[in-house]
Motif scaffolding. Sequence first.
Motif, PDB file in Angstrom:
ATOM      1  N   THR A 120       0.828  -1.082   0.017  1.00 52.70           N
ATOM      2  CA  THR A 120       0.019   0.128   0.034  1.00 52.70           C
ATOM      3  C   THR A 120       1.003   1.298   0.032  1.00 52.70           C
ATOM      4  OG1 THR A 120      -1.607  -1.257   1.389  1.00 52.70           O
ATOM      5  CG2 THR A 120      -1.909   1.196   1.241  1.00 52.70           C
ATOM      6  N   PRO A 121       0.695   2.196  -0.947  1.00 48.64           N
ATOM      7  CA  PRO A 121       1.491   3.402  -1.006  1.00 48.64           C
ATOM      8  C   PRO A 121       1.228   4.171   0.299  1.00 48.64           C
ATOM      9  CG  PRO A 121       0.278   3.131  -2.908  1.00 48.64           C
ATOM     10  CD  PRO A 121      -0.256   2.302  -2.084  1.00 48.64           C
ATOM     11  N   VAL A 122       2.393   4.755   0.963  1.00 47.60           N
ATOM     12  CA  VAL A 122       2.651   5.515   2.019  1.00 47.60           C
ATOM     13  C   VAL A 122       2.806   6.906   1.623  1.00 47.60           C
ATOM     14  CG1 VAL A 122       3.891   5.826   4.270  1.00 47.60           C
ATOM     15  CG2 VAL A 122       3.324   3.526   3.323  1.00 47.60           C
ATOM     16  N   THR A 123       2.078   7.867   2.204  1.00 46.50           N
ATOM     17  CA  THR A 123       2.473   9.276   2.256  1.00 46.50           C
ATOM     18  C   THR A 123       3.334   9.819   3.394  1.00 46.50           C
ATOM     19  OG1 THR A 123       0.276   9.830   0.743  1.00 46.50           O
ATOM     20  CG2 THR A 123       1.581  11.706   2.032  1.00 46.50           C
ATOM     21  N   ILE A 124       4.562  10.392   2.989  1.00 45.75           N
ATOM     22  CA  ILE A 124       5.310  10.871   3.967  1.00 45.75           C
ATOM     23  C   ILE A 124       4.985  12.453   3.906  1.00 45.75           C
ATOM     24  CG2 ILE A 124       7.609  11.481   4.967  1.00 45.75           C
ATOM     25  CD1 ILE A 124       8.388   8.723   3.532  1.00 45.75           C
ATOM     26  N   ALA A 125       4.379  13.066   5.164  1.00 44.62           N
ATOM     27  CA  ALA A 125       4.249  14.297   5.119  1.00 44.62           C
ATOM     28  C   ALA A 125       5.171  15.447   5.066  1.00 44.62           C
ATOM     29  CB  ALA A 125       3.314  14.795   6.379  1.00 44.62           C
ATOM     30  N   ALA A 126       5.090  16.552   4.848  1.00 45.47           N
ATOM     31  CA  ALA A 126       6.352  17.460   4.694  1.00 45.47           C
ATOM     32  C   ALA A 126       7.165  17.735   5.993  1.00 45.47           C
ATOM     33  CB  ALA A 126       5.809  19.124   4.324  1.00 45.47           C
ATOM     34  N   SER A 127       6.302  17.482   7.067  1.00 41.54           N
ATOM     35  CA  SER A 127       7.218  17.303   8.355  1.00 41.54           C
ATOM     36  C   SER A 127       7.526  16.159   9.030  1.00 41.54           C
ATOM     37  CB  SER A 127       6.038  17.621   9.499  1.00 41.54           C
ATOM     38  OG  SER A 127       4.972  16.870   9.554  1.00 41.54           O
ATOM     39  N   GLN A 128       7.598  15.373   7.952  1.00 40.64           N
ATOM     40  CA  GLN A 128       8.043  13.966   8.493  1.00 40.64           C
ATOM     41  C   GLN A 128       9.408  13.301   7.611  1.00 40.64           C
ATOM     42  OE1 GLN A 128       4.485  11.321   7.809  1.00 40.64           O
ATOM     43  NE2 GLN A 128       4.308  11.389  10.059  1.00 40.64           N
ATOM     44  N   THR A 129      10.231  12.433   7.956  1.00 38.19           N
ATOM     45  CA  THR A 129      11.380  12.006   7.308  1.00 38.19           C
ATOM     46  C   THR A 129      11.327  10.497   7.547  1.00 38.19           C
ATOM     47  OG1 THR A 129      12.722  12.361   9.343  1.00 38.19           O
ATOM     48  CG2 THR A 129      12.691  14.144   7.890  1.00 38.19           C
ATOM     49  N   THR A 130      10.558   9.805   8.042  1.00 38.84           N
ATOM     50  CA  THR A 130      10.670   8.248   8.154  1.00 38.84           C
ATOM     51  C   THR A 130       9.188   7.761   8.172  1.00 38.84           C
ATOM     52  OG1 THR A 130      10.173   8.297  10.547  1.00 38.84           O
ATOM     53  CG2 THR A 130      12.541   8.365   9.617  1.00 38.84           C
TER      54      THR A 130
END
Length: 837
Positions: A783-793
């Motif tokens: 399942t694709p995962v979105t990494i928000a602008a505030s996240q790095t992992t």
Amino acid sequence: MITSLRTSALIVLLFGMLGTPKFAQAQWPQAKLTSLSRLGSRVGESVDVTLNGTDLEGVHSLWFDHPGLRAFHLKASTFRVVCAPGTPVGHHDVRAVGTYGVTNPRTFVVDDRPDLVESEPNNVLSQAQVVTLNSVINGQITATDVDVFGFDGKAGQRVLFELNAERLESRLDATIHILNAAGRELAECRDALGVDPFLDLTLPADGRYYIKVHDVVYGGSADHSYRLTLSDGPHLDAILPTVATPGVPTSFTLIGRNLGGTPAPDLLIDGRPIERKTVTITPPASGEIDPLTPSRHFLPSQAAPRRGFEYALTLPSGTSNPLFIAEATDPVVLEAEPNQDEHAQMVTPPCDISGTFGAPNDSDIYRFSARKGEVWWIEATAERLGSPADPAFLIQQVVAKAPPKDLGAAEDTPDQGGGAQFGVGSVDASLRWQVPEDGTYQVVVNDLYSSQRGDPRLVYRLNIRPERPDFRLFIVPASATLVDSLTIAAGGRATATVVAWRTDGFAGPIRVVAGDLPPGVRCEPVTIAAGQVMAPVVFEAEEGAKPRVGTVQLVGRSRYGDRKEELGYVSGATKLGPDLSHQAIAGTMIWPPGSPQAPAMAPARVSRGFVLAVVDARPLTLTASPPTFTVAQGHQVNLSVSVARRDGFAEAVTVTAADLPANVVNGTATIAKAETTGTLPLFVAKTVAPGEYTFLLRGTGPFPFSKTPDAQKKPNITLNEPSNAIRLVVRPAPLTLTLNNKGGALKQGGTLEVDVTIARQGGFADDLTVSLVSPPALKLSATPVTIAASQTTAKFVVQAAADSPVGAVAGAAVRAIATVRGEPIEVDEPLVLTLGK
């Protein structure tokens, strides 16, 4: 827009162990010319010439670089060569054309003196072949052979004996001896002009004299040919100045022998007196070398980057050897002796200085004022002028009441990467120098062997100039191991190599475009990437193209289009660099590396035009798509490959990439028997420098072949065919992607959690999506995962189907997709998995 290459099978890191294969020469016959039985002719005469070489079956014509030379086929590999009146004196290129294409060039000399051919037996004085003064003898040395010629001379007559062999691509390392009528040796010479002999002798008495010619080790073969000239005509040893301003009439001093000039008792060469003669010459308006007539004589690759023109003196007794005069780029200054020790010569940069190492231990000093931060290129040139000098220099700061302080030094200029194909390194010296502080400085220049020699021939040019980034461009055959040429099969392709010689720090990309192509031949533009020296260029002949021979002209430009395709371009802010354009000069290896003539580095020379031939179709043609793709650093791509099969060829074809930029990982593909398509995986690593690159694919496979079409048994040869040129544009990645556990073991029907870490760069600060790319046959999903602008992992879960194939997984990767200025940019990281039950 960045192209999304979502393909079914992707390369894994294991492919990185494969490396990029070196160019492998196909075993399909390619006609090659090793030597001519006769190396020249007089203007207005005809001579018979026999060719020596390999794969010359079906040779039917000769190609010459000038229409004044024509050939008529007599029999087998023998031709009658007709040299029409008005044909330019000097060296010309000849190539043979036949069933297996066009050959490499060999040199055919056109002279204005009577042109003779050696007649055997002439091994001893009693058999000497009698010749006349001011004539040329075409000869050949067989094993243990000695050729003897006799001529009649007068007391006090000054005769020049010059043997050309090495400079005519002969294997002969000749020695000549001059004997009197009694057989007593008067003079002997081996190496004078390279390994070729040159003797200057004043005859002591009236009578018969003899010339003996032999190889230094008494070797010989059909490839040991020579031209021996004996004359009282003009010979140039040097010209001063060594540089001249284009289009401006300039007074030159000729230094040499039999010039009809003024004796120069202060000058000697090898103990022999010489003359001075003053002439006025108007240099051409441009010093750019004409690609079709680059030189009247032998022009080695080391001297190929030069700009300027040649001059020869013509007198009733004949035309002299030509000497080169360089194009001045700055105000011309003549050396003024004495200019060493405390007598330094004051100059004002920029300047173009002409000098001579006229005596042993000659050291010339040029002093000037400079300001802090100024950048100067200092270049001492001799080899590129044709001078035997080997210049070196020191840059020194002049210190009051103290010895000068050494700041820099330069000797030889290394080759930038042309290597065996066309090495352009030389013994000339150059250096970029930045002034450390306001003050007085000096350049101390000398010949590297100054303690052993010094004479008027050791001329040099010392150019002190501001930084002017530039390049020269050369086109050579593709092989680095064989003396080769360019033959294209109808419906197929053949490759050559373009070589850039970069000067004064020029490091930008060079777009190379072909023009004046023969009918039915095309060539897509290619790019020599920023900082690179070489790139492949691919010529294609259309299906059904008729056999023909023609020349190709290539032009390289440092700026092209609107530069929006240029990496890092920002309208109004990006420095575009100089707008430079140069035609490519053609070059060729003379002998392959590893031969006795080239134990380490192959000798190469400038040729007169780049020639190609179209021949009948061959069994295999290879095509790759897409022809252009644009990716970010850290991306995996698949190239679609297709083959066209002819003449019953049905074997498997192995495909690999060639001429890849550094850190692009090469995969392999096999197109099975009777199949026509396949996929080649490549991985553009994170460390690939952003830029535009050109590479190609090569397809190999076995094919039964015999030169006899109806042969019952035909041994396999290895077909080796190039694809079309492929343009790769690499963009800077907006992020780096790391898989903290790189993958792991995954069971059928199970899941594997992968830790993903991203590091944004280049100003990218938005959300991004992480997804899985995998060949369908592996039956993996995520399942694709979105990494928000505030996240790095993020945690990324890979699911295996219950019937996923067991074993090591090839071609799976985690892909991060970022949107930058409205364009999707993909960055991949291979996923190493092992599937178990």
